[in-house]
Design a protein around this motif. Sequence first.
Motif, mmCIF file in Angstrom:
data_model
loop_
_atom_site.group_PDB
_atom_site.id
_atom_site.type_symbol
_atom_site.label_atom_id
_atom_site.label_comp_id
_atom_site.label_asym_id
_atom_site.label_seq_id
_atom_site.Cartn_x
_atom_site.Cartn_y
_atom_site.Cartn_z
ATOM 1 N N ALA A 1 0.772 -1.244 -0.047
ATOM 2 C CA ALA A 1 -0.021 0.013 -0.088
ATOM 3 C C ALA A 1 0.851 1.156 -0.033
ATOM 4 C CB ALA A 1 -0.823 0.148 1.172
ATOM 5 N N LYS A 2 0.390 2.251 -0.689
ATOM 6 C CA LYS A 2 1.107 3.446 -0.840
ATOM 7 C C LYS A 2 1.398 4.146 0.690
ATOM 8 C CE LYS A 2 0.355 5.104 -5.605
ATOM 9 N NZ LYS A 2 0.060 6.035 -6.405
ATOM 10 N N LYS A 3 2.423 4.635 0.999
ATOM 11 C CA LYS A 3 2.456 5.200 2.173
ATOM 12 C C LYS A 3 1.739 6.189 2.498
ATOM 13 C CE LYS A 3 7.604 3.675 2.471
ATOM 14 N NZ LYS A 3 9.020 4.243 2.774
ATOM 15 N N ASP A 4 1.441 7.101 1.545
ATOM 16 C CA ASP A 4 0.712 8.375 1.880
ATOM 17 C C ASP A 4 -0.747 8.275 1.562
ATOM 18 O OD1 ASP A 4 0.949 7.874 -0.862
ATOM 19 O OD2 ASP A 4 1.270 10.017 -1.429
ATOM 20 N N GLU A 5 -1.065 6.810 1.285
ATOM 21 C CA GLU A 5 -2.417 6.304 1.297
ATOM 22 C C GLU A 5 -3.227 7.423 0.157
ATOM 23 O OE1 GLU A 5 -2.469 3.132 3.199
ATOM 24 O OE2 GLU A 5 -4.272 3.939 2.645
ATOM 25 N N ASP A 6 -2.581 7.568 -0.936
ATOM 26 C CA ASP A 6 -2.966 8.342 -1.908
ATOM 27 C C ASP A 6 -4.428 7.537 -2.618
ATOM 28 O OD1 ASP A 6 -1.653 9.657 -5.039
ATOM 29 O OD2 ASP A 6 -3.363 10.036 -3.946
ATOM 30 N N LEU A 7 -5.412 8.399 -2.447
ATOM 31 C CA LEU A 7 -6.752 7.824 -2.713
ATOM 32 C C LEU A 7 -7.091 8.567 -3.926
ATOM 33 C CD1 LEU A 7 -8.688 7.624 0.599
ATOM 34 C CD2 LEU A 7 -7.125 5.971 -0.454
ATOM 35 N N GLU A 8 -6.326 9.106 -4.888
ATOM 36 C CA GLU A 8 -6.577 9.906 -6.166
ATOM 37 C C GLU A 8 -7.190 8.965 -7.242
ATOM 38 O OE1 GLU A 8 -4.486 12.805 -9.686
ATOM 39 O OE2 GLU A 8 -3.458 11.390 -8.401
ATOM 40 N N LEU A 9 -6.713 8.084 -7.573
ATOM 41 C CA LEU A 9 -7.253 7.105 -8.583
ATOM 42 C C LEU A 9 -8.411 6.453 -8.009
ATOM 43 C CD1 LEU A 9 -7.215 5.847 -11.201
ATOM 44 C CD2 LEU A 9 -5.716 3.805 -10.017
ATOM 45 N N LEU A 10 -8.425 5.836 -6.869
ATOM 46 C CA LEU A 10 -9.832 5.364 -6.377
ATOM 47 C C LEU A 10 -10.845 6.407 -6.447
ATOM 48 C CD1 LEU A 10 -11.415 3.063 -4.843
ATOM 49 C CD2 LEU A 10 -10.497 4.094 -2.804
ATOM 50 N N THR A 11 -10.734 7.474 -5.955
ATOM 51 C CA THR A 11 -11.531 8.540 -6.085
ATOM 52 C C THR A 11 -12.049 9.012 -7.504
ATOM 53 O OG1 THR A 11 -10.735 9.645 -4.117
ATOM 54 C CG2 THR A 11 -12.236 11.133 -5.348
ATOM 55 N N LYS A 12 -11.390 9.070 -8.448
ATOM 56 C CA LYS A 12 -11.499 9.278 -9.960
ATOM 57 C C LYS A 12 -12.590 8.254 -10.342
ATOM 58 C CE LYS A 12 -7.964 12.462 -10.887
ATOM 59 N NZ LYS A 12 -6.889 12.711 -11.701
ATOM 60 N N VAL A 13 -11.985 6.850 -10.136
ATOM 61 C CA VAL A 13 -12.671 5.736 -10.742
ATOM 62 C C VAL A 13 -14.130 5.590 -10.023
ATOM 63 C CG1 VAL A 13 -12.754 3.236 -11.056
ATOM 64 C CG2 VAL A 13 -10.863 4.485 -11.024
ATOM 65 N N LYS A 14 -14.352 5.946 -8.835
ATOM 66 C CA LYS A 14 -15.607 5.961 -8.218
ATOM 67 C C LYS A 14 -16.342 7.098 -8.754
ATOM 68 C CE LYS A 14 -14.947 3.671 -3.813
ATOM 69 N NZ LYS A 14 -15.159 3.425 -2.439
ATOM 70 N N LYS A 15 -16.024 8.276 -8.903
ATOM 71 C CA LYS A 15 -16.600 9.448 -9.568
ATOM 72 C C LYS A 15 -16.981 8.844 -10.865
ATOM 73 C CE LYS A 15 -16.184 14.397 -10.505
ATOM 74 N NZ LYS A 15 -15.211 15.597 -10.654
ATOM 75 N N LEU A 16 -16.116 8.755 -11.677
ATOM 76 C CA LEU A 16 -16.693 8.118 -13.086
ATOM 77 C C LEU A 16 -17.677 7.265 -13.110
ATOM 78 C CD1 LEU A 16 -15.890 8.161 -16.234
ATOM 79 C CD2 LEU A 16 -14.109 6.583 -15.502
ATOM 80 N N SER A 17 -17.672 6.277 -12.196
ATOM 81 C CA SER A 17 -18.659 5.005 -12.380
ATOM 82 C C SER A 17 -20.228 5.732 -12.028
ATOM 83 C CB SER A 17 -18.457 4.127 -11.243
ATOM 84 O OG SER A 17 -16.932 3.474 -11.492
ATOM 85 N N VAL A 18 -20.164 6.811 -10.986
ATOM 86 C CA VAL A 18 -21.321 7.507 -10.657
ATOM 87 C C VAL A 18 -21.844 8.227 -12.088
ATOM 88 C CG1 VAL A 18 -22.566 9.064 -9.365
ATOM 89 C CG2 VAL A 18 -21.013 7.417 -8.308
ATOM 90 N N GLN A 19 -20.965 8.739 -12.738
ATOM 91 C CA GLN A 19 -21.405 9.625 -13.813
ATOM 92 C C GLN A 19 -21.688 8.790 -14.923
ATOM 93 O OE1 GLN A 19 -17.242 11.832 -14.174
ATOM 94 N NE2 GLN A 19 -18.766 13.397 -15.092
ATOM 95 N N LEU A 20 -21.310 7.518 -15.069
ATOM 96 C CA LEU A 20 -22.001 6.589 -16.100
ATOM 97 C C LEU A 20 -22.994 5.901 -15.466
ATOM 98 C CD1 LEU A 20 -18.188 5.353 -17.334
ATOM 99 C CD2 LEU A 20 -19.842 7.027 -18.171
ATOM 100 N N GLY A 21 -23.703 6.043 -14.421
ATOM 101 C CA GLY A 21 -24.730 5.562 -14.059
ATOM 102 C C GLY A 21 -24.467 3.998 -13.056
ATOM 103 N N TYR A 22 -23.188 3.882 -12.581
ATOM 104 C CA TYR A 22 -23.195 2.649 -12.210
ATOM 105 C C TYR A 22 -22.871 2.802 -10.309
ATOM 106 C CZ TYR A 22 -21.916 0.588 -16.599
ATOM 107 O OH TYR A 22 -21.910 0.244 -17.937
ATOM 108 N N ASP A 23 -23.340 1.838 -9.876
ATOM 109 C CA ASP A 23 -23.535 1.866 -8.310
ATOM 110 C C ASP A 23 -22.144 1.620 -7.699
ATOM 111 O OD1 ASP A 23 -26.297 2.304 -8.301
ATOM 112 O OD2 ASP A 23 -26.529 0.182 -8.091
ATOM 113 N N VAL A 24 -21.628 2.257 -6.687
ATOM 114 C CA VAL A 24 -20.177 2.273 -6.042
ATOM 115 C C VAL A 24 -20.532 1.763 -4.661
ATOM 116 C CG1 VAL A 24 -19.279 3.692 -7.674
ATOM 117 C CG2 VAL A 24 -20.270 4.616 -5.652
#
Length: 431
Positions: A408-431
Amino acid sequence: EQSTSSYATYLVHLLNVQASHPLLWSKSEIMVSPSLRKRKSKSKSKKEAAEASIQEELKTSHQGERTTFMEHAKNIALITAVFMIPYGLSLLYPYLYLQRPDIVALLTMGKVQLRPAITLTEPRQVLIVGTMSSGTSQIANELSKTMGLEVGHENAEASWSFVRDGVVSWFHGIRFLPREAASKISADDKFKLQAMALCRSIDKNMGFHPLMFRNSETCSVRQSWGSDCWRNECMLVLNREWSCALNGTCDTPYRRTLLQVRSPLRTIESLVAKFCHDNPNDGVYPAFIKYATALFPQHHFKSLSCAQAAGYYVVEYYNAMLQAHSKGLIDGFYRVEESTPCHVARMAGFLDAHDVVYTPNQKHTSDICDGNPDHDANKVMKSNINQRNKGRVTLQWSDLVVSKNGNAKKDEDLELLTKVKKLSVQLGYDV
């Protein structure tokens, strides 16, 4: 004794004559030794017989060689005919149907009227874009085989391929990607670097080749994809296609443009199965890194874990397409998991009498979609094409924050996780 002495004197005289007249030897030989004449004659006959035998063998050998040559020539001609006739017919068929339907009409005195040929700049019905591993090959198969439409997959070249209705392609999304400048590098110079990275060597299984856009006037399909000719053609094609929709300069117009979407997390799973040895924490295949880096150079894909590299690629691709949608350049999007071929065909305008490009397609698709509710085209599509990830890779959201070494990244960077979840919601998928 006197008689013997006289005979001896005669022989001495004869030898003296022979010595002074060598041309008389043959006659003297006959006179002296008749048996020697017979032996020489016999030897001469054997020599002549041997020479005659050799001549006969040579004659027979030459005749055999000529016969063998003729047999080989006939075999070669037969093999050539067996292969070349079907090959010639395979070229003649698309040539007449796609390029010269007027010849067919002329030969049949107008009784056979084929669909008109189209050029590079004439409109097609639909362009469907979608990221790799989003099911583009599946929908292309459904529209072409299930519904009988001329829709290709990663191929829009309509002079030799039956793709006059449109194309489903991830790489055609390049027309919606901007050419952006970078630090101390102009947009044009940056583009050249990106294009050169893709054209230096053309990868067969990445869904891109310059021939997918247009027929080349200078390069042959018999040439190696890595030839200088195709590399130059590649640069020319990318220069025409990259950002062309944003600039309004695309060669080929489409009546409708659609975005096919799939659950981002499931798409990332499929990419991991395809490009990363089934291991989300492993490195990525070089071909994927090359394409992802060329298209989205703001990320250092080589340093990312497989799941992260696939994740950033999916996010950047969909975001670029959604921006094009917000500008009216893409007419709409649909979720592949819940769509039927008829739903896609309706969105593409095939059933719209006022918006269909090739008029007969309207009745054809209407008969299938409106007149036959039990037709397979009215059923939600089930993936049976290019099933790369059939039970091989399953990802959790936590896999998107794991580094290349598996920690796991030391700084617990959640940038990608946040972006993928946001994109999923935009496209109409449950997260």
